[in-house]
Motif scaffolding. Structure first.
Motif, short mmCIF file in Angstrom:
data_model
loop_
_atom_site.label_atom_id
_atom_site.label_comp_id
_atom_site.label_asym_id
_atom_site.label_seq_id
_atom_site.Cartn_x
_atom_site.Cartn_y
_atom_site.Cartn_z
N LYS A 51 -12.87 -20.62 3.42
CA LYS A 51 -12.00 -19.51 3.80
C LYS A 51 -11.35 -18.86 2.74
CE LYS A 51 -12.34 -20.70 8.53
NZ LYS A 51 -11.25 -21.14 9.89
N TRP A 52 -10.95 -17.65 2.86
CA TRP A 52 -9.99 -17.19 1.98
C TRP A 52 -8.87 -16.34 2.68
CZ3 TRP A 52 -14.39 -13.96 3.00
CH2 TRP A 52 -14.15 -12.66 3.51
N LYS A 53 -7.64 -16.41 1.90
CA LYS A 53 -6.48 -15.69 2.24
C LYS A 53 -6.36 -14.53 1.63
CE LYS A 53 -3.92 -18.46 5.32
NZ LYS A 53 -3.10 -17.94 6.44
N GLU A 54 -5.80 -13.24 1.70
CA GLU A 54 -5.79 -12.17 1.06
C GLU A 54 -4.17 -11.50 1.15
OE1 GLU A 54 -7.67 -8.53 3.53
OE2 GLU A 54 -9.33 -10.16 2.72
N VAL A 55 -3.64 -10.98 -0.07
CA VAL A 55 -2.64 -10.42 -0.07
C VAL A 55 -2.63 -9.10 -1.10
CG1 VAL A 55 -1.46 -11.57 -1.75
CG2 VAL A 55 0.13 -10.49 -0.11
N ASP A 56 -1.89 -7.97 -0.51
CA ASP A 56 -1.87 -6.64 -1.61
C ASP A 56 -0.38 -6.74 -2.12
OD1 ASP A 56 -4.20 -6.34 0.02
OD2 ASP A 56 -3.22 -4.67 1.23
N SER A 57 -0.58 -5.95 -3.24
CA SER A 57 0.81 -5.72 -3.94
C SER A 57 0.48 -4.22 -4.49
CB SER A 57 1.11 -6.72 -4.94
OG SER A 57 0.53 -7.05 -5.98
N THR A 58 1.75 -3.57 -4.50
CA THR A 58 1.79 -2.28 -5.25
C THR A 58 3.20 -2.22 -6.10
OG1 THR A 58 3.07 -1.20 -3.35
CG2 THR A 58 0.55 -1.17 -3.13
N SER A 59 2.87 -1.54 -7.19
CA SER A 59 4.04 -1.51 -8.08
C SER A 59 4.11 -0.01 -8.61
CB SER A 59 4.10 -2.37 -9.06
OG SER A 59 2.86 -1.93 -10.00
N SER A 60 5.06 0.72 -8.76
CA SER A 60 5.29 1.88 -9.16
C SER A 60 6.54 2.01 -9.97
CB SER A 60 5.65 2.71 -7.86
OG SER A 60 5.64 4.10 -8.24
N LYS A 61 6.35 2.63 -11.15
CA LYS A 61 7.44 2.92 -12.39
C LYS A 61 7.43 4.33 -12.61
CE LYS A 61 6.36 -1.52 -14.23
NZ LYS A 61 5.77 -2.19 -15.07
N THR A 62 8.76 4.98 -12.58
CA THR A 62 8.72 6.26 -12.93
C THR A 62 9.87 6.48 -13.81
OG1 THR A 62 7.99 7.12 -10.91
CG2 THR A 62 9.21 8.66 -12.03
N SER A 63 9.81 6.96 -14.95
CA SER A 63 11.10 7.30 -15.93
C SER A 63 10.95 8.89 -16.23
CB SER A 63 10.80 6.61 -17.28
OG SER A 63 10.58 5.27 -16.99
#
Length: 150
Positions: A66-78
């Protein structure tokens, strides 16, 4: 069911394509799909703004098929702006981890920093596309998504 080591070693060959806006890599027991969906410099009246946005879908294979999953998001603004004769600088960084569904289209006048092209810059993201690709691959290999308790 295909054994874990083979699923992991074949994942980049099967999932990476010049037609996909994302790339897949393997780290340890995880397949990591990364979509850098915005890397642009936008020109506004009185300023310049650099934006960098990325979505990551991580699937970790367990020893039980079986597998486990996770999402991640990143945002950088200058940004640098001139307003009423004053120069201002700002930087914003955000990061989130968990489960997400995101569909986004953004555009503006600027420069695509990856290609160097100047003009209308358009960026697109649909998290369901990368998730479906990786999930379908794992299902074809005989693997199942783990439930709440694993």
């Amino acid at each position: 069911m295909i054994e874990k080591e083979k699923v992991l070693s074949d994942a980049p060959k099967v999932l990476n394509s010049d037609n996909n806006p994302w790339k897949v890599a393997v780290e340890g027991d995880s397949i990591i799909g990364t979509w850098k969906w915005m890397d642009a410099r936008f020109f506004t009246e009185g300023g310049i703004s650099d934006e960098d946005k990325e979505f990551t879908f991580t699937v970790t294979l367990k020893d039980n098929g079986k597998w486990k999953e996770v999402d991640s998001t990143s945002s950088k603004t200058s940004s640098i702006r001139m307003h009423n004769g004053k120069l201002s600088f700002s930087k914003d960084i955000s990061f989130s981890k968990g489960k997400t569904y995101q569909k986004s289209i953004s555009f503006g006048i600027g420069q695509d920093k990856e290609s160097g092209k100047v003009g209308i810059v358009e960026s697109r993201l649909d998290t369901s596309i990368i998730k479906k690709s990786i999930r379908d691959y794992l299902k074809q290999c005989g693997w199942k998504k783990a439930g709440l308790f694993g």
